[in-house]
Design a protein around this motif. Structure first.
Motif, PDB file in Angstrom:
ATOM      1  N   UNK A  70     -12.546   3.813  -9.483  1.00 51.41           N
ATOM      2  CA  UNK A  70     -12.085   4.830  -8.527  1.00 51.41           C
ATOM      3  C   UNK A  70     -10.786   4.356  -7.858  1.00 51.41           C
ATOM      4  N   UNK A  71      -9.756   5.158  -7.970  1.00 43.79           N
ATOM      5  CA  UNK A  71      -8.432   4.788  -7.459  1.00 43.79           C
ATOM      6  C   UNK A  71      -7.830   5.973  -6.729  1.00 43.79           C
ATOM      7  N   UNK A  72      -6.687   5.740  -6.108  1.00 44.99           N
ATOM      8  CA  UNK A  72      -6.020   6.826  -5.385  1.00 44.99           C
ATOM      9  C   UNK A  72      -4.515   6.643  -5.449  1.00 44.99           C
ATOM     10  N   UNK A  73      -3.814   7.716  -5.802  1.00 46.74           N
ATOM     11  CA  UNK A  73      -2.353   7.741  -5.781  1.00 46.74           C
ATOM     12  C   UNK A  73      -1.903   8.420  -4.495  1.00 46.74           C
ATOM     13  N   UNK A  74      -0.985   7.782  -3.782  1.00 44.87           N
ATOM     14  CA  UNK A  74      -0.404   8.368  -2.578  1.00 44.87           C
ATOM     15  C   UNK A  74       1.098   8.459  -2.766  1.00 44.87           C
ATOM     16  N   UNK A  75       1.652   9.635  -2.501  1.00 50.75           N
ATOM     17  CA  UNK A  75       3.093   9.860  -2.651  1.00 50.75           C
ATOM     18  C   UNK A  75       3.646  10.305  -1.299  1.00 50.75           C
ATOM     19  N   UNK A  76       4.725   9.667  -0.867  1.00 51.43           N
ATOM     20  CA  UNK A  76       5.337  10.012   0.413  1.00 51.43           C
ATOM     21  C   UNK A  76       6.829   9.735   0.341  1.00 51.43           C
ATOM     22  N   UNK A  77       7.532  10.070   1.404  1.00 49.33           N
ATOM     23  CA  UNK A  77       8.960   9.793   1.495  1.00 49.33           C
ATOM     24  C   UNK A  77       9.190   8.816   2.631  1.00 49.33           C
ATOM     25  N   UNK A  78       9.895   7.725   2.329  1.00 40.66           N
ATOM     26  CA  UNK A  78      10.224   6.707   3.321  1.00 40.66           C
ATOM     27  C   UNK A  78      11.741   6.647   3.448  1.00 40.66           C
ATOM     28  N   UNK A  79      12.275   7.339   4.439  1.00 37.72           N
ATOM     29  CA  UNK A  79      13.729   7.419   4.561  1.00 37.72           C
ATOM     30  C   UNK A  79      14.311   8.191   3.396  1.00 37.72           C
ATOM     31  N   UNK A  80      15.142   7.545   2.600  1.00 38.46           N
ATOM     32  CA  UNK A  80      15.725   8.192   1.418  1.00 38.46           C
ATOM     33  C   UNK A  80      15.012   7.766   0.139  1.00 38.46           C
ATOM     34  N   UNK A  81      13.882   7.088   0.266  1.00 35.64           N
ATOM     35  CA  UNK A  81      13.137   6.602  -0.901  1.00 35.64           C
ATOM     36  C   UNK A  81      11.843   7.381  -1.092  1.00 35.64           C
ATOM     37  N   UNK A  82      11.486   7.602  -2.345  1.00 34.80           N
ATOM     38  CA  UNK A  82      10.187   8.154  -2.691  1.00 34.80           C
ATOM     39  C   UNK A  82       9.225   6.974  -2.838  1.00 34.80           C
ATOM     40  N   UNK A  83       8.143   6.988  -2.087  1.00 33.02           N
ATOM     41  CA  UNK A  83       7.197   5.867  -2.086  1.00 33.02           C
ATOM     42  C   UNK A  83       5.927   6.253  -2.842  1.00 33.02           C
ATOM     43  N   UNK A  84       5.516   5.404  -3.773  1.00 32.28           N
ATOM     44  CA  UNK A  84       4.303   5.595  -4.553  1.00 32.28           C
ATOM     45  C   UNK A  84       3.352   4.449  -4.245  1.00 32.28           C
ATOM     46  N   UNK A  85       2.069   4.772  -4.047  1.00 32.21           N
ATOM     47  CA  UNK A  85       1.058   3.753  -3.795  1.00 32.21           C
ATOM     48  C   UNK A  85      -0.159   4.052  -4.668  1.00 32.21           C
ATOM     49  N   UNK A  86      -0.649   3.039  -5.359  1.00 29.91           N
ATOM     50  CA  UNK A  86      -1.888   3.171  -6.120  1.00 29.91           C
ATOM     51  C   UNK A  86      -2.874   2.154  -5.566  1.00 29.91           C
ATOM     52  N   UNK A  87      -3.988   2.651  -5.027  1.00 32.45           N
ATOM     53  CA  UNK A  87      -4.992   1.801  -4.403  1.00 32.45           C
ATOM     54  C   UNK A  87      -6.218   1.681  -5.290  1.00 32.45           C
ATOM     55  N   UNK A  88      -6.831   0.492  -5.309  1.00 36.29           N
ATOM     56  CA  UNK A  88      -8.071   0.281  -6.066  1.00 36.29           C
ATOM     57  C   UNK A  88      -8.946  -0.717  -5.316  1.00 36.29           C
ATOM     58  N   UNK A  89     -10.252  -0.771  -5.603  1.00 31.91           N
ATOM     59  CA  UNK A  89     -11.190  -1.601  -4.837  1.00 31.91           C
ATOM     60  C   UNK A  89     -11.304  -3.035  -5.343  1.00 31.91           C
ATOM     61  N   UNK A  90     -10.183  -3.670  -5.671  1.00 30.74           N
ATOM     62  CA  UNK A  90     -10.205  -5.052  -6.141  1.00 30.74           C
ATOM     63  C   UNK A  90      -9.071  -5.816  -5.476  1.00 30.74           C
ATOM     64  N   UNK A  91      -9.415  -6.708  -4.558  1.00 30.69           N
ATOM     65  CA  UNK A  91      -8.399  -7.477  -3.857  1.00 30.69           C
ATOM     66  C   UNK A  91      -8.123  -8.832  -4.460  1.00 30.69           C
ATOM     67  N   UNK A  92      -8.693  -9.098  -5.653  1.00 28.50           N
ATOM     68  CA  UNK A  92      -8.543 -10.414  -6.274  1.00 28.50           C
ATOM     69  C   UNK A  92      -7.491 -10.427  -7.380  1.00 28.50           C
ATOM     70  N   UNK A  93      -7.590  -9.471  -8.300  1.00 29.81           N
ATOM     71  CA  UNK A  93      -6.673  -9.454  -9.445  1.00 29.81           C
ATOM     72  C   UNK A  93      -5.398  -8.693  -9.059  1.00 29.81           C
ATOM     73  N   UNK A  94      -4.335  -9.450  -8.802  1.00 26.85           N
ATOM     74  CA  UNK A  94      -3.093  -8.864  -8.309  1.00 26.85           C
ATOM     75  C   UNK A  94      -2.076  -8.710  -9.434  1.00 26.85           C
ATOM     76  N   UNK A  95      -1.205  -7.690  -9.353  1.00 25.33           N
ATOM     77  CA  UNK A  95      -0.176  -7.495 -10.358  1.00 25.33           C
ATOM     78  C   UNK A  95       0.744  -8.718 -10.457  1.00 25.33           C
TER      79      UNK A  95
END
Length: 222
Positions: A70-95
């Motif tokens: 189960x994951x979630x994509x969040x899209x927003x605008x931060x100033x002049x940038x388009x911000x993308x966030x993908x959240x998942x329930x695992x805080x151990x395996x990092x990109x």
């Protein structure tokens, strides 16, 4: 004379969330949803970059956390940038970012994000994490528009229309995109009436305008 610069009719870009299950057959639907949302935000010019980043961020969850997570994509605008966030329930395996020359599979998706986005990072919150990136746009402000000289010209024309008068009311505010759109449609109708009153074929004018619009849109996406 109304100035040609700036955006008088703000575009409301509220933070948008899309819960999803991290699975290969979900990716196409996520890309379609993102494309449609960017069209509504007037940010079609960054669609390809955004779809690349979203695909890789979601694929990273599939590969390293697990299919069906189960994951979630969040899209927003931060100033002049388009911000993308993908959240998942695992805080151990990092990109992990793998530099050019490393033949391993791990990290290649993050390398694509690193090449497309202006910046990226990871936020760990206990047993969950959010991988984010920001893509540069041509926005001058979060509620402004991206456009060419033609768009600026239309902005000035709308400023001279009835909508521009409404902005001079006792409670001045930035008009919503929907309100401005209605004014733009009314202006198009007025121009068609002007053409008909001067003996021109309004339908032919619409066809020619559509052809010009498509040519300009295609050129802007290159």
């Amino acid at each position: 004379m109304v100035g040609m610069g700036g955006c008088r009719f703000g575009i409301e870009r509220k933070k948008w969330e899309l819960p999803f299950l991290a699975a290969p057959d979900e990716l196409a639907g996520i890309r379609r949803a993102v494309r449609r949302h960017l069209e509504l935000w007037g940010l079609s010019s960054v669609t390809d970059a955004t779809q690349t980043c979203v695909t890789e961020l979601a694929s990273n969850v599939i590969k390293h956390v697990g299919t069906g997570t189960p994951s979630c994509l969040t899209v927003s605008v931060n100033g002049s940038y388009l911000r993308l966030e993908v959240s998942d329930p695992d805080g151990q395996r990092l990109p992990t970012l793998v530099r050019a020359g490393d033949l391993g599979e791990r990290g290649r998706g993050v390398a694509l994000v690193d090449g497309v986005a202006a910046r990226w990072g990871v936020i760990v919150r206990g047993d969950s994490k959010t991988t984010w990136c920001e893509i540069a746009t041509d926005l001058q402000s979060p509620d402004g528009h991206v456009g060419s000289e033609q768009v600026a010209k239309a902005e000035a024309l709308l400023g001279l229309s009835g909508l521009g008068e409404r902005l001079k009311s006792s409670k001045p505010r930035v008009a919503s995109a929907r309100e401005a759109a209605e004014a733009a449609i009314g202006l198009i109708a007025d121009l068609l009436l002007w053409l008909a009153a001067h003996g021109f074929d309004a339908d032919e004018a619409l066809d020619r305008a559509q052809t010009l619009f498509e040519a300009e849109t295609e050129a802007g996406c290159r």
